[in-house]
Structures are given as structure tokens and as C-alpha cells.
Design a protein around this motif. Structure first.
Motif, PDB file in Angstrom:
ATOM      1  N   TYR B  55       4.828   9.805   4.492  1.00  0.00           N
ATOM      2  CA  TYR B  55       3.771   8.758   5.298  1.00  0.00           C
ATOM      3  C   TYR B  55       4.170   7.498   4.720  1.00  0.00           C
ATOM      4  O   TYR B  55       4.241   6.567   5.256  1.00  0.00           O
ATOM      5  CB  TYR B  55       2.414   9.494   4.959  1.00  0.00           C
ATOM      6  N   GLY B  59       5.136   3.974   6.739  1.00  0.00           N
ATOM      7  CA  GLY B  59       4.202   3.009   6.835  1.00  0.00           C
ATOM      8  C   GLY B  59       4.958   1.609   6.602  1.00  0.00           C
ATOM      9  O   GLY B  59       4.873   0.699   7.139  1.00  0.00           O
ATOM     10  N   GLU B  62       7.597   0.920   9.238  1.00  0.00           N
ATOM     11  CA  GLU B  62       6.773   0.610  10.561  1.00  0.00           C
ATOM     12  C   GLU B  62       6.286  -0.878  10.464  1.00  0.00           C
ATOM     13  O   GLU B  62       6.311  -1.728  11.431  1.00  0.00           O
ATOM     14  CB  GLU B  62       5.706   1.449  10.830  1.00  0.00           C
ATOM     15  N   LEU B  64       3.300  -2.277   9.926  1.00  0.00           N
ATOM     16  CA  LEU B  64       2.285  -2.391  10.369  1.00  0.00           C
ATOM     17  C   LEU B  64       0.663  -2.228   9.390  1.00  0.00           C
ATOM     18  O   LEU B  64      -0.309  -2.351   9.819  1.00  0.00           O
ATOM     19  CB  LEU B  64       1.568  -1.536  11.810  1.00  0.00           C
ATOM     20  N   ARG B  66       0.025   0.348   7.978  1.00  0.00           N
ATOM     21  CA  ARG B  66      -0.816   1.775   8.074  1.00  0.00           C
ATOM     22  C   ARG B  66      -0.520   2.519   6.730  1.00  0.00           C
ATOM     23  O   ARG B  66       0.673   2.512   6.325  1.00  0.00           O
ATOM     24  CB  ARG B  66      -0.225   2.731   9.218  1.00  0.00           C
ATOM     25  N   SER B  67      -1.524   3.145   6.129  1.00  0.00           N
ATOM     26  CA  SER B  67      -1.451   3.812   4.926  1.00  0.00           C
ATOM     27  C   SER B  67      -1.458   5.111   5.147  1.00  0.00           C
ATOM     28  O   SER B  67      -1.479   5.732   6.289  1.00  0.00           O
ATOM     29  CB  SER B  67      -2.749   3.708   4.041  1.00  0.00           C
ATOM     30  N   GLU B  68      -1.090   6.001   3.999  1.00  0.00           N
ATOM     31  CA  GLU B  68      -0.696   7.474   4.257  1.00  0.00           C
ATOM     32  C   GLU B  68      -2.123   8.137   4.911  1.00  0.00           C
ATOM     33  O   GLU B  68      -1.891   9.079   5.845  1.00  0.00           O
ATOM     34  CB  GLU B  68      -0.384   8.147   3.170  1.00  0.00           C
ATOM     35  N   GLU B  70      -4.299   6.701   6.857  1.00  0.00           N
ATOM     36  CA  GLU B  70      -4.518   6.589   8.207  1.00  0.00           C
ATOM     37  C   GLU B  70      -3.574   7.491   8.953  1.00  0.00           C
ATOM     38  O   GLU B  70      -4.016   7.860  10.135  1.00  0.00           O
ATOM     39  CB  GLU B  70      -4.373   4.942   8.447  1.00  0.00           C
ATOM     40  N   PHE B  71      -2.428   7.436   8.556  1.00  0.00           N
ATOM     41  CA  PHE B  71      -1.505   8.787   9.342  1.00  0.00           C
ATOM     42  C   PHE B  71      -2.134   9.978   9.258  1.00  0.00           C
ATOM     43  O   PHE B  71      -2.399  10.676  10.256  1.00  0.00           O
ATOM     44  CB  PHE B  71      -0.223   8.599   8.685  1.00  0.00           C
ATOM     45  N   ARG B  75      -5.317   9.746  12.975  1.00  0.00           N
ATOM     46  CA  ARG B  75      -4.632   9.825  14.399  1.00  0.00           C
ATOM     47  C   ARG B  75      -5.113  11.215  15.354  1.00  0.00           C
ATOM     48  O   ARG B  75      -5.682  12.187  14.507  1.00  0.00           O
ATOM     49  CB  ARG B  75      -3.199   9.985  14.003  1.00  0.00           C
ATOM     50  N   GLU B  79      -1.158  12.253  18.772  1.00  0.00           N
ATOM     51  CA  GLU B  79      -0.294  11.330  17.905  1.00  0.00           C
ATOM     52  C   GLU B  79       0.332  12.150  17.064  1.00  0.00           C
ATOM     53  O   GLU B  79       1.128  11.397  16.217  1.00  0.00           O
ATOM     54  CB  GLU B  79      -0.917  10.295  17.458  1.00  0.00           C
TER      55      GLU B  79
END
Lengths: 94, 251
Positions: B55, B59, B62, B64, B66-68, B70-71, B75, B79
Motif C-alpha cells: 500500500y 501510494g 499514485e 495523490l 494516500r496512506s496505507e 486510507e487504502f 475505500r 474499490e
């Protein structure tokens, strides 16, 4: 359950050069599963690099009722301890 | 495009590890014996550790921010890109061990081939994972043999697990469009190339276990595009509960 899953004693060697030390026991169906269970139960925190397992029933133990005759005779023989000479200077690792 | 595809393929891989890790963690406190109650969370922690690493890399790629967490926690069901095999419920011990056996056999072959990825994080994950997968295979494989060739009840349950999980095997070997791009650009291995060796490995253990190797069946797929079985929603409801109820909670 007891027939299918007998008790095993577990011995772990903390690192090379040291002896395997008894760490506990567990239930398992056979040798391979006992080794795996020992790995999962007793070495999760990096406690060792080698495991022995042995069926508890295969261990012969001294009789607690005979502890006196077994062990008391050695209690007053301090001369069996190698403590009656001085270590020369410069000798290391003795 | 290259970056987006790599980030997505990493998420697929990370989701496989997180969801299977969570499924195993559900067994904590419920295993048939204490020894197995420690073994299954051990396996779970290996998988969740790998998911975190993947993750984080997803991130970064990607871009953007996004942290682990958030993944993992923010989601929704659609998703998640994990394959359907890893979300299968813990029906019984035979199901749990067979699911583990299928997945870890696939992943060991996968990580062995990922050792020469162009991406340093993937190479690092591969190096660590191979030993973990070897143990997962050994642990679940030894149980498959003992269940299949055990008592009448254990053999029946093992055969039921084979019958039920056979629909989820093929999806492991089907690359998504993103995974295909990553294969072509030398970032991730080709999922298709694992099939023959995987079949041989599983067949060898099934022979010892006196289990019938699953016949080819129409595959159930959809995980890689976010189309999941209902059971994933229940899993996420529990896994994400805390972050959903107390957004941003830390401890």
C-alpha cells in the motif's frame, strides 16, 4: 483427543554453540505438526534457530520420592566444586 | 498511464494480502486448538505486513498522498481489487487451510519471478515473502494431507472445500489490464506463467491427501474490477468499523 494429539516437549536452541533448552510443551498429531506448532508457539519472537520435539511419554524422569537418596549425598561434598585453587593472572575464558 | 497502471496493480496485490490476512485474523481465539490459534495469526501477520508495504508503495506511485490506512480503511467494497478466493468465508478448518494452500502456492511462484522486477520495493517484498510463503505452504499443505487422508469427517470436509473453492482458482492466473501493462514493462511477473507449476504442486499434495484434483470449471471472476461476493461487505464492515465511526482515530 489425547490419543490423536499427544503431548510433546519442546526444546529450543537460542543460538549456535548453546545447548537446546526446554521451553514448554504442546499437543500435536505427529512429529512434523509438533515441529510446526513449536515454531509458531515458541519462536515467534526470534527465540532460537533450532527446535527439538520429543513425545513426553518418551522421557524417563527420576522419581521425586527418591530425590533424597539421589541428590542429598552430593550436598556435603563441596570438594567436588573446582574452587580450591587460584586462577593465575592472565588466564582468560576459564 | 504507466504509473496509474502500476499503482492499480500494486493495490490488487496489496488487497489480496490484506483481505486474506484479515480473514485469518478472524480465527484468532476460535481455532480448534491453542497451537493453531497462534499459527493462524502468525500467517495473518505475515500477510498484513506485506500488504502495508505494498500500500505504501502504491501510494508513492499514485502520487495523490494516500496512506496505507486510507487504502485499507477508507475505500468501499467496489474499490477493493482483491481476487475472490481470498475473501471466501472461514466455513471450517478445511476451507481455511485449502484457501491458504492455494494462495501461498501461487504467491511463492509469483514472488520468485518478481525477484528481478525493475522496482526496488517489489524486489524487496519478493525477497522477504518467499520464505514466508514457503512456511505457509508447508503449514497448510501438511494439514491438507492430514485432513484428506484423516478421519471420515475430515476427508468429507476437505473434499467439500475442494468442491467449493475450485471456482476461484482461475482468477489468480488472470492478469488485469493494469497487471498486463506492468508485466510488459518488467515491473511485475506474468500471472499466466505460474499455472503449470501451480497445478503440479497442488496435484502432488492432493495425491498424498487422497483428494481428487479439481476438474476445470467455469471460473468466477470480478474481484479485479471491484465486483465481489456479498461476504466482502461484511468483512469490511468489521475491519473498517473503528475508522468509520471515529474518523481519524489514532492509538
Amino acid at each position: 483427543m489425547t490419543d490423536l494429539m499427544p503431548i510433546w516437549e519442546v526444546f529450543v536452541r537460542p543460538r549456535n554453540g548453546l545447548a537446546h533448552k526446554h521451553v514448554g510443551s504442546l499437543h500435536a498429531g505427529d512429529e512434523e505438526l509438533a515441529l510446526q506448532a513449536a515454531r509458531d508457539v515458541y519462536t515467534r519472537r526470534n527465540e532460537g534457530n533450532s527446535i527439538w520435539v520429543v513425545r513426553s511419554e518418551h522421557i524417563a524422569a527420576s522419581d521425586p520420592d527418591r530425590a533424597a537418596e539421589n541428590f542429598q549425598p552430593s550436598a556435603d561434598k563441596v570438594y567436588r566444586h573446582p574452587t580450591f585453587y587460584s586462577v593465575p593472572d592472565g588466564v582468560e575464558n576459564l | 498511464m504507466g504509473c496509474a497502471a502500476f499503482a492499480r496493480a500494486l493495490l490488487e496485490l496489496a488487497d489480496d494480502h490484506l483481505i486474506l490476512g484479515h480473514r485469518l485474523s478472524e480465527c484468532c481465539g476460535h481455532a480448534p486448538i491453542l497451537e493453531e490459534d497462534l499459527a493462524m495469526p502468525n500467517l495473518a501477520l505475515d500477510l498484513i505486513g506485506r500488504a502495508r508495504e505494498l500500500y505504501s508503495r502504491a501510494g508513492e506511485v499514485e502520487g495523490l498522498g494516500r496512506s496505507e490506512d486510507e487504502f485499507a480503511y477508507l475505500r468501499s467494497e467496489r474499490e477493493f481489487l482483491n481476487c475472490l478466493l481470498v475473501e471466501r468465508p472461514n466455513r471450517d478448518f478445511a476451507h481455511i487451510m485449502l484457501r491458504q494452500f492455494y494462495f501461498s502456492n501461487f504467491m511463492e511462484l509469483y514472488w520468485l519471478r518478481a525477484a528481478d522486477s525493475r522496482d526496488a520495493t517489489v524486489r524487496g517484498a519478493a525477497a522477504k515473502s518467499v520464505n514466508e510463503m514457503k512456511y505457509h505452504i508447508r503449514h497448510s499443505g501438511e494439514w491438507i494431507v492430514r485432513l484428506g487422508d484423516g478421519t471420515g469427517e475430515s476427508a468429507r470436509r476437505a473434499a467439500e472445500a475442494v468442491g467449493e473453492l475450485q471456482f476461484y482458482i482461475d482468477e489468480l492466473f488472470i492478469p488485469s489490464a493494469s497487471a498486463e501493462i506492468c508485466f510488459e514493462t518488467g515491473l511485475l511477473p506474468d500471472r499466466r506463467s505460474m499455472r503449470e507449476e501451480w497445478d503440479q504442486r497442488v496435484e502432488r499434495v492432493f495425491t498424498m491427501a487422497k483428494l481428487d484434483f479439481p476438474e476445470p470449471v467455469p471460473a468466477l471472476t470480478g474481484g479485479r474490477t471491484g465486483r465481489h461476493d456479498e461476504c466482502l461487505g461484511h468483512l469490511l464492515a468489521e475491519m473498517q468499523h473503528l475508522q468509520r465511526v471515529y474518523p481519524g482515530a489514532e492509538w
